[in-house]
Enzyme design. Structure first.
Site, PDB file in Angstrom:
ATOM      1  CG  ASP A   1      12.105 -39.949 -10.976  1.00 20.32           C
ATOM      2  OD1 ASP A   1      12.639 -40.931 -11.504  1.00 20.32           O
ATOM      3  OD2 ASP A   1      12.152 -39.713  -9.752  1.00 20.32           O
TER       4      ASP A   1
ATOM      5  CG  ASP B   1      11.672 -45.598 -11.602  1.00 22.69           C
ATOM      6  OD1 ASP B   1      12.160 -45.509 -10.462  1.00 22.69           O
ATOM      7  OD2 ASP B   1      10.762 -46.398 -11.890  1.00 22.69           O
TER       8      ASP B   1
ATOM      9  CD  GLU C   1      18.067 -34.359 -31.457  1.00 18.13           C
ATOM     10  OE1 GLU C   1      17.221 -33.429 -31.514  1.00 18.13           O
ATOM     11  OE2 GLU C   1      17.812 -35.538 -31.789  1.00 18.13           O
TER      12      GLU C   1
ATOM     13  CG  HIS D   1      12.660 -42.108  -3.718  1.00 24.15           C
ATOM     14  ND1 HIS D   1      13.808 -42.108  -4.473  1.00 24.15           N
ATOM     15  CD2 HIS D   1      11.748 -42.795  -4.441  1.00 24.15           C
ATOM     16  CE1 HIS D   1      13.600 -42.756  -5.603  1.00 24.15           C
ATOM     17  NE2 HIS D   1      12.352 -43.189  -5.604  1.00 24.15           N
ATOM     18  CG  ASP D   2      13.212 -46.356  -4.043  1.00 23.11           C
ATOM     19  OD1 ASP D   2      11.999 -46.205  -3.821  1.00 23.11           O
ATOM     20  OD2 ASP D   2      13.697 -46.320  -5.185  1.00 23.11           O
TER      21      ASP D   2
END
Length: 543
Positions: free
Chosen positions: A97, A199, A256, A327-328
């Site tokens: 995250d 997020d 990169e 998780h929400d």
């Protein structure tokens, strides 16, 4: 390394609730390392690690006070390096995250910015003068309740916070902020991480003019929402056009590092799918995005079809990442319970569906066990959203309770101490040890269907075309080269009958399905994967 992420399966680990190694009741990095073999046994491609960086934990780690260190709750940078190395040794990628739309108010950047209007970080956050009557500059609300503006008497200004008042928003209109964020990402990429889950990726920029949002168009019979945030169309407070250019900078950095990927979280009820497509199109922005379209109560053929077709119509070269739980939101086995004859049948059908859609897939820890939402008492809550809006909105704790590992009594081997959230009987009964010993368990099914999926290129990189079927039947064709599958789902606890012309053979992972010639009988929550040759097959529902 190729585009391993395209059609890949990502397993979300919520560290607090995965495995505790030191008895403090909170999961940690050594605990995850100890359970890596479980994740590897599923056959997933990647782990998404929810926040582990330093934080006062006002929002469970989504309020970062130091982006370059691991919070002692979870371990150390050495533990992090070990986790990545040991996951890689098992052929599993790791993404983490990145919470960069806002920081904690304890972050040194904000501590400096709040001092006055002339310091080096003065413009790193979104500051605004009050209106003549002392009120905030506009009507923007916070997701967690109240206004999105908090008064700071030292500067004599308000600062913007889309979430908690202790989560001030960074000012992405400032190029120094953009560079600082990119530098943080480089820090982790150089440590060997395989990319990021970003997020609230559409919250980075705000309207420079700070214009007020218009009201949300809503049912006149529903004069208010549980959360006033849902009563506005967030036209100016998020999802601004400047976001795309910054995402191109993120992609340039990721390029990169061969094999590094990105998946952005798009939170916008009005144009979620359109933003997902915009943020992943062109090959120079994000690799993947997910929204909340399949994380809500809708469980109809029309809904699933319309969202997928809308995405690929808006951005034919974009790429989605679909998920049914995270998780929400409440776990999908509970959200969609009324559509299932039995919980195990709904578990299997949901897994088969998400794993056959065009796009990548994110599975949330415990999903493979068929865990339902945990029913918690008010005094057991830790989530600020749930505490504020109880009981109409019970918050996110119910989907965040610890994984039950061992047989016996709670907390089932998660910790030797007292878990930060309780393990209740419904979850305890679905423990990993018991399911490991049962060849008919939800866990065994997830392993079986994930292994089966790997043998069908059509399911992870193939085209998708929907058939015109009546509710509750969802039917589509996935095809890639010589691999073609017809996928038919009865999204109902009531049996349905379907005609499948053109022939084909029923795959063994199908459920409650009987194919007799061209007649397909689907029982409660039945679904069928039918291997066919060519694209002449048609699927029709009986009147």
């Amino acid at each position: 390394m190729g585009e391993w992420w395209r059609g890949g399966v990502i397993y979300q680990v919520y560290p607090r609730s995965f495995q505790d190694s030191n008895g403090d009741g909170i999961g940690d990095l050594p605990g995850i390392i100890a359970r890596l073999d479980h994740i590897a046994s599923l056959g997933v491609d990647c782990i998404w690690l929810s926040p582990i960086t330093r934080s006062p934990q006002a929002d469970m780690g989504y309020d970062v006070s130091d982006y370059r260190d691991v919070d002692p709750l979870f371990g150390s940078l050495h533990d992090f390096d070990s986790l990545v190395a040991q996951a890689h040794a098992r052929g599993i990628k790791v993404i983490m995250d990145q919470v960069v739309s806002h920081t904690s108010d304890l972050h040194p950047w904000f501590q400096e910015s709040r001092l006055n209007r002339t310091n080096a970080k003065a413009d790193w956050y979104v500051w605004a003068d009050p209106l003549p009557d002392g009120s905030p500059p506009n009507n923007w609300p916070a997701v967690f309740g109240g206004r999105a503006w908090e008064w700071n008497p030292t500067r004599g200004q308000y600062y913007l916070h889309n979430f908690l008042a202790s989560q001030p928003d960074l000012n992405f209109h400032n190029p120094d902020v953009q560079q600082a964020v990119l530098d943080i990402m480089r820090f982790w990429l150089e440590r060997g991480i395989d990319g990021f889950r970003l997020d609230t990726v559409n919250y980075y920029f705000h309207d420079k003019k700070l214009r007020s949002n218009p009201p949300n168009k809503r049912d006149e019979h529903l004069p208010y929402a549980v959360n006033p945030y849902d009563m506005q169309e967030h036209k100016y407070s998020k999802s601004q056009p400047e976001n795309v250019d910054f995402l191109r900078r993120v992609r340039s950095l990721l390029n990169e590092f061969p094999g590094a990927t990105s998946v952005g979280e798009v939170g916008d009820s009005h144009k979620s799918v359109e933003l997902m497509a915009e943020y992943t199109s062109g090959g120079d922005t994000l690799h993947m995005c997910y929204g909340f379209d399949f994380l809500g109560p809708q469980f109809t053929a029309r809904h699933f079809r319309s969202r997928i077709e809308k995405f690929f119509t808006t951005g034919p070269d974009g790429w989605p990442c679909w998920s049914f739980s995270n998780h929400d939101v409440p776990r999908h086995i509970t959200r969609w319970a009324e559509h299932g004859a039995t919980a195990p049948e709904l578990v299997r059908q949901s897994a088969a569906l998400v794993l056959s859609l065009k796009g990548s897939v994110c599975l949330y820890q415990g999903e493979e066990l068929g865990l339902p939402e945990t029913d918690l008492l008010f005094e057991e809550l830790t989530d600020p959203r749930g505490i504020r809006f109880w009981p109409e909105d019970k918050g996110r704790d119910g989907c965040r309770t610890p994984i039950p590992w061992d047989e016996g009594n709670a907390p089932n081997g998660f910790t030797t101490g007292t878990p930060w959230l309780p393990v209740k009987p419904a979850q305890s009964a679905l423990n990993v040890a018991q399911q490991n010993a049962d060849s008919h368990s939800s866990l065994a099914f997830y392993r079986t269907i994930l292994a089966w999926r790997k043998n069908h290129p059509a399911l992870f990189d193939g085209d998708i075309a929907f058939y015109d079927t009546a509710e509750p039947v969802l039917a589509f064709r996935r095809s890639h080269g010589n691999d073609t599958l017809v996928c038919v789902f009865n999204l109902s606890p009531v049996a349905s009958a379907v005609t499948v012309s053109g022939g084909g053979s029923l795959e063994a992972v199908s459920q409650n399905a009987v194919l007799d010639g061209e007649q397909l009988a689907l029982g409660a929550n039945g679904y069928a994967f039918i291997a066919v040759s060519g694209s002449a097959t048609t699927v029709t529902t009986k009147a």
